[in-house]
Design an enzyme around this catalytic site. Structure first.
Site, PDB file in Angstrom:
ATOM      1  N   PRO A   1      -0.426   3.945  -5.444  1.00 17.43           N
ATOM      2  CA  PRO A   1      -1.251   2.662  -5.384  1.00 17.43           C
ATOM      3  C   PRO A   1      -1.968   2.656  -4.179  1.00 17.43           C
ATOM      4  O   PRO A   1      -1.530   2.841  -2.926  1.00 17.43           O
ATOM      5  CB  PRO A   1      -0.097   1.647  -5.459  1.00 17.43           C
ATOM      6  CG  PRO A   1       0.938   2.262  -5.947  1.00 17.43           C
ATOM      7  CD  PRO A   1       0.952   3.833  -5.585  1.00 17.43           C
ATOM      8  N   HIS A   2      -3.302   2.188  -4.067  1.00 16.03           N
ATOM      9  CA  HIS A   2      -4.160   1.977  -2.954  1.00 16.03           C
ATOM     10  C   HIS A   2      -5.282   1.039  -3.287  1.00 16.03           C
ATOM     11  O   HIS A   2      -5.459   1.019  -4.383  1.00 16.03           O
ATOM     12  CB  HIS A   2      -4.455   3.316  -2.258  1.00 16.03           C
ATOM     13  CG  HIS A   2      -5.089   4.064  -3.226  1.00 16.03           C
ATOM     14  ND1 HIS A   2      -4.785   4.954  -4.208  1.00 16.03           N
ATOM     15  CD2 HIS A   2      -6.438   4.411  -3.177  1.00 16.03           C
ATOM     16  CE1 HIS A   2      -5.400   5.658  -4.806  1.00 16.03           C
ATOM     17  NE2 HIS A   2      -6.662   5.253  -4.420  1.00 16.03           N
ATOM     18  N   GLY A   3      -5.851   0.629  -2.365  1.00 15.94           N
ATOM     19  CA  GLY A   3      -7.016  -0.588  -2.804  1.00 15.94           C
ATOM     20  C   GLY A   3      -8.276   0.535  -3.310  1.00 15.94           C
ATOM     21  O   GLY A   3      -8.507   1.606  -3.029  1.00 15.94           O
TER      22      GLY A   3
END
Length: 145
Positions: A62-64
């Site tokens: 998960p990351h932006g």
């Protein structure tokens, strides 16, 4: 430049109900530590909803979104261990989620080290089963040194 792996950022034995809950848990830790703004967390949730961040058997990253990159105050990695697994969509179950927030290009070094770790199934299994955050810190610190 390497990103320090903090034992306080290793969340063991967690049981989020959904992948969104898992991503929110990771992002809230980053926000609470002052590493990212709430806008970055929103971008992480948006990225997950749009594309999903499953990367290999049992693992997600998960990351932006690119749009929230400016919301990173300092680089961060959070590891969320989910022994029972979480449905990540498309029939995929995730046991380890590596939340990333990179300031500038600092995260690229971490990604390279993480890729080396993920190629070694025995290390992934060890991180999935450990009950000691120091095990994960040692594995990642060695790979990302």
């Amino acid at each position: 430049m390497s990103i320090p792996i903090d034992a306080n950022h290793i969340l063991l034995g967690r049981h989020p109900a959904t992948r969104e809950d898992a991503v929110r848990t990771i992002g809230e830790l980053m926000v609470g530590a002052g590493e990212v703004t709430r806008g970055y967390l929103d971008g992480m949730l948006e990225k997950e909803a749009r594309h999903g961040t499953w990367i290999t058997e049992g693992v997600a990253l998960p990351h932006g979104t690119n749009e929230v990159k400016a919301e990173v105050r300092r680089s961060s990695v959070v590891v969320l261990q989910m022994p029972k697994g979480v449905d990540w969509g498309n029939g995929r179950t995730v046991y380890l989620a590596f939340g990333l927030a990179g300031k500038g290009n600092e995260h690229l070094h971490l990604l390279a080290g993480l890729a080396a770790v993920l190629e070694k199934r025995e290390l992934v299994e060890r991180m999935t089963r450990t009950t000691d955050a120091r095990d994960i810190v040692a594995i990642l610190s060695e790979a990302c040194a």
